[in-house]
Scaffold this active site. Structure first.
Site, mmCIF file in Angstrom:
data_model
loop_
_atom_site.group_PDB
_atom_site.id
_atom_site.type_symbol
_atom_site.label_atom_id
_atom_site.label_comp_id
_atom_site.label_asym_id
_atom_site.label_seq_id
_atom_site.Cartn_x
_atom_site.Cartn_y
_atom_site.Cartn_z
ATOM 1 N N HIS A 186 0.813 5.341 1.031
ATOM 2 C CA HIS A 186 0.184 6.413 1.796
ATOM 3 C C HIS A 186 0.272 7.699 0.983
ATOM 4 C CE1 HIS A 186 0.137 4.337 5.793
ATOM 5 N NE2 HIS A 186 1.174 3.692 5.275
ATOM 6 N N HIS A 209 0.828 -1.206 0.000
ATOM 7 C CA HIS A 209 0.000 0.000 0.000
ATOM 8 C C HIS A 209 0.859 1.251 0.000
ATOM 9 C CE1 HIS A 209 0.698 -0.962 4.260
ATOM 10 N NE2 HIS A 209 0.474 0.309 4.549
#
Length: 130
Positions: free
Chosen positions: A96, A94
């Protein structure tokens, strides 16, 4: 492999403040944000380490994140949107996207708390910019 919390979001088992989605990627608000508008961008396929993504999935993730970051930057007052990949918190690659007004906004030890209404308001603002 045990489904990650992000896979559970993808599957609809856990609710999320979704920002954008296509068949391969999903962006949603971080519920433990460092700043208002802090967004997570993931591949829907659960792969732990971002550099284990094949080139096509990795480049697609970056392109998807770029579009989302542009919307975040328009919707949330900030100097720019910072990008971080830490990769230790959740075993699912992932990115940010963090609205920045100072270097301190990137400090993951400083988590902010927002109400459901505040999350929904920023969710709508970002979605409106896509």
């Amino acid at each position: 492999m045990e489904p990650s919390i992000f896979t559970k979001i993808v599957n609809g088992d856990i609710p999320a403040y979704k920002i954008a989605e296509d068949d391969r990627y999903l962006a949603f608000l971080d519920v433990f944000p460092t700043t208002k508008g802090h967004t997570l961008v993931i591949p829907k396929q659960q792969i732990d380490y971002i550099f284990d993504l094949n080139d096509e999935l990795y480049l697609g993730l970056m392109a998807f994140a770029k579009k989302v970051a542009a919307a975040v930057e328009k919707a949330v007052p900030c100097l720019r949107v910072g990008v971080a990949v830490v990769g230790l918190e959740v075993p699912h690659a992932h990115i940010h996207l963090i609205p920045l007004n100072s270097m301190g906004d990137m400090n993951f030890a400083n988590k902010q708390q927002f109400s459901k209404e505040e999350f929904e308001e920023v969710q709508k603002k970002i979605q409106a910019e896509l």
